[in-house]
Scaffold this motif. Structure first.
Motif, PDB file in Angstrom:
ATOM      1  N   UNK A  39      15.450  38.681 -11.404  1.00  0.00           N
ATOM      2  CA  UNK A  39      14.207  38.259 -10.759  1.00  0.00           C
ATOM      3  C   UNK A  39      14.460  37.085  -9.826  1.00  0.00           C
ATOM      4  N   UNK A  40      15.250  36.125 -10.273  1.00  0.00           N
ATOM      5  CA  UNK A  40      15.563  34.975  -9.427  1.00  0.00           C
ATOM      6  C   UNK A  40      16.389  35.331  -8.214  1.00  0.00           C
ATOM      7  N   UNK A  41      17.220  36.345  -8.350  1.00  0.00           N
ATOM      8  CA  UNK A  41      18.098  36.735  -7.248  1.00  0.00           C
ATOM      9  C   UNK A  41      17.383  37.557  -6.182  1.00  0.00           C
ATOM     10  N   UNK A  42      16.403  38.397  -6.581  1.00  0.00           N
ATOM     11  CA  UNK A  42      15.887  39.387  -5.652  1.00  0.00           C
ATOM     12  C   UNK A  42      14.376  39.401  -5.450  1.00  0.00           C
ATOM     13  N   UNK A  43      13.605  39.026  -6.452  1.00  0.00           N
ATOM     14  CA  UNK A  43      12.169  39.276  -6.407  1.00  0.00           C
ATOM     15  C   UNK A  43      11.418  38.197  -5.628  1.00  0.00           C
ATOM     16  N   UNK A  44      10.262  38.583  -5.081  1.00  0.00           N
ATOM     17  CA  UNK A  44       9.364  37.631  -4.425  1.00  0.00           C
ATOM     18  C   UNK A  44       8.480  36.912  -5.433  1.00  0.00           C
ATOM     19  N   UNK A  45       8.330  37.510  -6.609  1.00  0.00           N
ATOM     20  CA  UNK A  45       7.529  36.910  -7.663  1.00  0.00           C
ATOM     21  C   UNK A  45       8.090  37.293  -9.019  1.00  0.00           C
ATOM     22  N   UNK A  46       7.770  36.496 -10.023  1.00  0.00           N
ATOM     23  CA  UNK A  46       8.203  36.735 -11.400  1.00  0.00           C
ATOM     24  C   UNK A  46       6.970  36.898 -12.270  1.00  0.00           C
ATOM     25  N   UNK A  47       6.899  38.015 -13.012  1.00  0.00           N
ATOM     26  CA  UNK A  47       5.792  38.285 -13.923  1.00  0.00           C
ATOM     27  C   UNK A  47       6.264  38.077 -15.345  1.00  0.00           C
ATOM     28  N   UNK A  48       5.631  37.141 -16.037  1.00  0.00           N
ATOM     29  CA  UNK A  48       5.924  36.880 -17.447  1.00  0.00           C
ATOM     30  C   UNK A  48       4.718  37.285 -18.273  1.00  0.00           C
ATOM     31  N   UNK A  49       4.906  38.264 -19.144  1.00  0.00           N
ATOM     32  CA  UNK A  49       3.786  38.789 -19.903  1.00  0.00           C
ATOM     33  C   UNK A  49       3.666  38.093 -21.262  1.00  0.00           C
ATOM     34  N   UNK A  50       3.318  36.841 -21.224  1.00  0.00           N
ATOM     35  CA  UNK A  50       2.908  36.024 -22.362  1.00  0.00           C
ATOM     36  C   UNK A  50       2.527  34.651 -21.825  1.00  0.00           C
ATOM     37  N   UNK A  51       1.709  33.917 -22.578  1.00  0.00           N
ATOM     38  CA  UNK A  51       1.184  32.645 -22.073  1.00  0.00           C
ATOM     39  C   UNK A  51       1.546  31.481 -22.979  1.00  0.00           C
ATOM     40  N   UNK A  52       2.701  31.561 -23.629  1.00  0.00           N
ATOM     41  CA  UNK A  52       3.173  30.459 -24.464  1.00  0.00           C
ATOM     42  C   UNK A  52       3.838  29.406 -23.571  1.00  0.00           C
TER      43      UNK A  52
END
Length: 333
Positions: free
Chosen positions: A161-174
């Protein structure tokens, strides 16, 4: 902080469109849906109606994957929606959990996912890309724009994700796990020569606004089961005490006994019986509006740009309205 509304595309599709319209009226700027063709209705068909019935809402899957559609079809679908409604789509993408497994296939490899991110973005924005060894370009695309946001939990996926993506989706809110994972993504971006601040950070989790926290927990316990499905994959890959994944994430899946996708993402999911109250409280946003505001401010301070609200429970309209009246204004100030 931006806000997104996440729905399943259960029939009737008109209800999905209606809830998205309600979300936009209440200050949500993004509309997301699950993407699993067997479990729910086809989201891209419904996106056209959502876009036609909203003015500024940005729409996308949370998440699609590189295996259920060919990459040029995915790119052309996004580009068509953008041409019709003005660059208002986002491609959320991951390895493919329910979509692939329900169809009897294994999730995609990270290598395939990384290649797909580049190809889908290039094609959707009008550039040439190589698909199955053949140079390909979609000639009718003009001024295309498609941000690609990647969902991830494990160390290799976070690095990708850090290398290629425009955004990072994290599916939890801890907050603890959010801090750990955001740092991993940003460090990978730095190591790849990218500006880490250019990556949009999106935390996605259920939210239920109510003084009755016990009822809210039961309405959202399914989420711990869904996350646990991904965590179990990490444990099998890296081991229980590898140091590669925080034990705050892996500890609770010890009591997990399989997973039934027929209840995926639904209240009352029997595959979530192993999820303790503590995990529901940590991973979700529960309680009165003030509690949501406090937790969201903590997440914002960790660099979270968007909170995407999973709205799968018995108070869909009330939650959208409570966020519009109390929560979103507090985080926009």
């Amino acid at each position: 902080m931006d806000f997104g509304l996440v729905l399943q595309t259960d029939p009737p599709a008109s209800q999905v469109v209606s809830l998205m319209k309600r979300g936009e009226r209440n200050g949500f700027r993004y509309g997301w849906t699950f993407d699993s063709a067997v479990l729910w209705q086809e989201p891209f068909v419904i996106y056209s109606q959502i876009l036609a019935n909203t003015q500024k809402l940005h729409i996308g899957p949370m998440v699609t994957n590189p295996g259920t559609r060919t990459w040029e079809v995915t790119a052309s679908t996004f580009a068509t929606l953008n041409d019709m409604y003005g660059n208002r789509t986002v491609c959320g993408i991951g390895r493919g959990d329910s979509a692939m497994r329900v169809a009897g296939r294994a999730p995609n490899t990270l290598a395939r996912l990384g290649e797909a991110i580049d190809v889908i973005r290039d094609l959707a924005e009008g550039r040439e890309a190589e698909v199955d060894g053949k140079p390909l370009r979609i000639p009718w695309i003009r001024d295309g724009k498609l941000p690609v946001w990647m969902a991830a939990y494990g160390p290799k996926a976070l690095a990708l994700a850090g290398q290629k993506a425009d955004g990072f989706i994290l599916q939890l809110a801890d907050p603890y796990l959010t801090e750990w994972m955001v740092k991993s993504v940003r460090q990978a971006a730095v190591d790849a020569g990218r500006d880490p601040a250019s990556i949009t950070i999106c935390v996605a989790a259920p939210a239920y606004v109510s003084e009755d926290v016990a009822h809210a927990r039961e309405q959202c316990r399914w989420f711990g089961g869904m996350v646990g499905n991904h965590v179990a994959d990490l444990v099998s890959r890296y081991g229980e005490h590898s140091g590669m994944v925080p034990e705050e994430l892996t500890e609770y899946v010890k009591a997990r006994q399989g997973y039934d996708y027929s209840h995926h993402g639904r209240t009352g999911n029997p595959s979530a019986d192993f999820v303790p109250d503590e995990i529901v409280d940590r991973f979700c946003l529960l309680g009165p509006a003030e509690a949501h505001i406090e937790k969201l401010r903590a997440l914002r301070d960790l660099g979270v740009d968007q909170f995407a609200l999973y709205n799968m429970h018995d108070a869909k309209e009330a939650t959208i309205d409570a966020y519009g009246q109390h929560v979103i204004p507090a985080l926009r100030d």
